[in-house]
Design a protein around this motif. Structure first.
Motif, PDB file in Angstrom:
ATOM      1  N   ALA A  73       0.927  -1.212  -0.028  1.00  0.00           N
ATOM      2  CA  ALA A  73       0.078   0.183  -0.159  1.00  0.00           C
ATOM      3  C   ALA A  73       0.860   1.358  -0.059  1.00  0.00           C
ATOM      4  O   ALA A  73       0.570   1.875  -0.692  1.00  0.00           O
TER       5      ALA A  73
ATOM      6  N   GLY B  26       2.476   5.956  -4.636  1.00  0.00           N
ATOM      7  CA  GLY B  26       1.014   6.604  -4.554  1.00  0.00           C
ATOM      8  C   GLY B  26       0.934   7.562  -3.190  1.00  0.00           C
ATOM      9  O   GLY B  26       0.034   8.736  -3.289  1.00  0.00           O
TER      10      GLY B  26
ATOM     11  N   TYR C 178       4.898   2.636 -13.160  1.00  0.00           N
ATOM     12  CA  TYR C 178       5.260   2.736 -12.044  1.00  0.00           C
ATOM     13  C   TYR C 178       6.695   2.372 -12.006  1.00  0.00           C
ATOM     14  O   TYR C 178       7.465   3.373 -11.178  1.00  0.00           O
TER      15      TYR C 178
ATOM     16  N   PHE D 209      -5.940   3.416  -5.844  1.00  0.00           N
ATOM     17  CA  PHE D 209      -4.399   3.491  -5.978  1.00  0.00           C
ATOM     18  C   PHE D 209      -3.498   3.177  -4.646  1.00  0.00           C
ATOM     19  O   PHE D 209      -2.620   2.324  -4.549  1.00  0.00           O
TER      20      PHE D 209
ATOM     21  N   SER E  96      -3.972  -0.071  -2.951  1.00  0.00           N
ATOM     22  CA  SER E  96      -3.511  -1.272  -3.866  1.00  0.00           C
ATOM     23  C   SER E  96      -4.669  -1.951  -3.941  1.00  0.00           C
ATOM     24  O   SER E  96      -4.829  -3.187  -3.992  1.00  0.00           O
TER      25      SER E  96
HETATM   26  N1  TRP Z   1      -0.482   1.344  -3.516  1.00  0.00           N
HETATM   27  C1  TRP Z   1       0.681   1.531  -4.047  1.00  0.00           C
HETATM   28  C2  TRP Z   1       1.268   2.781  -4.064  1.00  0.00           C
HETATM   29  O1  TRP Z   1       0.621   3.593  -3.301  1.00  0.00           O
HETATM   30  C3  TRP Z   1       1.039   1.132  -5.669  1.00  0.00           C
HETATM   31  C4  TRP Z   1       0.343  -0.207  -5.773  1.00  0.00           C
HETATM   32  C5  TRP Z   1       0.756  -1.626  -5.354  1.00  0.00           C
HETATM   33  C6  TRP Z   1      -1.117  -0.553  -6.288  1.00  0.00           C
HETATM   34  N2  TRP Z   1      -0.055  -2.582  -5.502  1.00  0.00           N
HETATM   35  C7  TRP Z   1      -1.130  -1.678  -6.210  1.00  0.00           C
HETATM   36  C8  TRP Z   1      -1.821   0.326  -6.879  1.00  0.00           C
HETATM   37  C9  TRP Z   1      -2.286  -2.572  -6.809  1.00  0.00           C
HETATM   38  C10 TRP Z   1      -2.919  -0.225  -7.312  1.00  0.00           C
HETATM   39  C11 TRP Z   1      -3.139  -1.726  -7.187  1.00  0.00           C
HETATM   40  O2  TRP Z   1       2.385   3.476  -4.580  1.00  0.00           O
END
Ligand code: TRP
Length: 447
Positions: free
Chosen positions: A23, A27, A104, A221, A224
């Motif tokens: 998570a 982001g 990413y 996002f 996750s």
């Molecule tokens: N949550 C992560 C961030 O904030 C990015 C991420 C990892 C993600 N796994 C995910 C985003 C699955 C969406 C879905 O950087």
């Protein structure tokens, strides 16, 4: 295929840290600040918090429940609970994973490069021009591929040996670095003005659908959610976990880091008089953080160099544990669906994702389009279908989530999944779809 020797976390904390590691990532810093800047500040943050609590948490618990209950990767888990007709939803998840990780990793490559250059040569004062070099062309491709190789190496080492170990070491380190930075930022002159901006709400944008749309995308996002990532991690859990507690842990940690990140970024910018450059949104909002902060570091000379390297390092580590979780979705799905061995699945998937990322590495406007499709629309769409699935298709999800115990909030959870999440997410998915379409059109129309 559900192999009897499915891997497991070696300890409960391993799962928690890995999920928090997923998570907490770019982001919380890059996307959070660029979205906040585009949407006029604190009202966006407030909507993001409300949507996280009302919809993010319920969808997170839904993913945890499906993953642990089925002990399979997303495609198989959906088929297990809903029959083969639900497999395409799993395929949609894997597609989203591909798209998100492809860009990413490009941004993670920028952070890695800033960290390395800061350490070796210090931060350039020609920040705008330098960011242009970093974010365009074959250099950017090289750093993107380098970061992918790093991610591949960890995922190849497996759930315990790679993913869990990385989280156990990197997450506490990240926590210390980020808190240290926030304390440092508090000592700067002008920090107060930064806090004031950060916590001032313009209530008129609370009713703006465009702001709500981006806040919904950001909530998914950052947590996750919406593409089976948390589901996949939960599939390595043993049965006796307290899922509501895990969901709370992940959401609260994720939000805390986003909040603390703001406590680092805003005082820094205000102390150096650079606020207008982030808030005023130049031509590339996507890159704003990567222009303004290095400028702050360069201005602060020796102290800036230390702070800058620590900051970029923390960001790279956070990105790594998130990228690992994105790749794991693709890997576990291809292991389960095609019977591939982990090593083969990792290299194949990783290679394909690295290729897909090349256009984003060459051009930030392509990156922005990928982010609006993969990082927002597909996630909210996935979250909508997931809440319909668990709310209306799965038999007795409350019992599945509780697994023999009883938790007070589960009736509310079920209600939110059935009645509250679907209409809101349907609306948001529609707006995000329109937004993505518009961005694609604009990209095609530009020379
Ligand atoms: N949550 C992560 C961030 O904030 C990015 C991420 C990892 C993600 N796994 C995910 C985003 C699955 C969406 C879905 O950087």
């Amino acid at each position: 295929m559900n192999t009897p020797e499915r891997e497991h976390w070696s300890r409960g904390l391993g799962f928690t840290l890995a999920a928090v590691g997923s998570a907490v990532g770019l982001g919380n810093m890059w996307r959070f600040s660029y979205m906040t800047a585009e949407n006029g500040g604190a009202a966006f943050v407030l909507l993001y918090v409300v949507l996280t609590a009302l919809i993010g948490l319920p969808v997170m618990l839904a993913e945890l429940t499906l993953g642990r209950g089925a002990a399979r990767s997303p495609i198989q888990a959906l088929a297990h609970y809903g029959g083969p007709r639900w497999r395409p939803l799993g395929a949609l998840f894997v597609l989203a994973g591909f798209v998100i990780l492809s860009y990413y990793s490009v941004i993670a490559g920028w952070t890695l490069r800033y960290a390395a250059e800061g350490l070796l040569f210090g931060f350039s004062t020609e920040v705008g021009a330098h960011f242009g070099e970093i974010s365009r062309g074959w250099d950017a491709v090289a750093w993107h591929c380098g970061f992918m190789v790093l991610t591949i190496a960890f995922v190849a080492a497996g759930v315990r040996g790679g993913i869990e170990r990385a989280a156990l070491v990197l997450m506490p380190l990240l926590g210390v670095l980020v808190i240290g930075l926030a304390i440092y930022a508090a000592t700067l002159d002008g920090a107060g003005a930064g806090y004031a901006y950060y916590f001032t709400t313009d209530f008129s944008s609370l009713l703006n659908f465009d702001v709500a749309r981006d806040a919904a995308g950001q909530a998914f996002f950052s947590l996750s959610l919406g593409m089976g990532c948390i589901l996949t991690y939960a599939s390595y859990l043993k049965r006796d976990h307290n899922l509501p507690k895990e969901a709370m842990m992940v959401a609260v940690s994720d939000f805390s880091v986003a909040l603390i990140a703001g406590l680092v970024v805003f005082p820094l910018l205000f102390a150096l008089g650079l606020q207008s450059e982030v808030i005023g949104v130049g031509d590339s909002a996507v890159g704003a953080l990567f222009v303004t902060l290095p400028k702050a570091f360069a201005t602060m000379q020796a102290a800036g160099r230390v702070v800058g390297v620590v900051f970029m390092l923390a960001l790279s580590l956070a990105a790594l544990t998130s990228a690992i979780s994105l790749l794991e979705v693709v890997v576990s799905s291809s292991m389960d669906s095609f019977g591939l061995r982990r090593k083969h699945a990792v290299w194949l998937g990783g290679f394909a994702i690295a290729l897909l990322g090349i256009p984003s590495a060459l051009d930030t406007s392509i990156l922005e389009v990928m982010d609006s499709i993969g990082g927002a629309f597909l996630l909210v769409l996935g979250g909508l279908l997931l809440s319909l699935f668990v709310g209306w298709r799965v038999e007795n999800p409350i019992a599945e989530a509780a697994a023999g115990r009883s938790y007070p909030g589960l009736r509310l959870w079920y209600f939110l999944l059935r009645w509250v999440a679907p209409p809101i997410l349907a609306l948001m998915a529609w707006f995000l779809f329109e937004d993505s379409l518009e961005k694609v059109r604009a990209l095609l129309a530009s020379p």
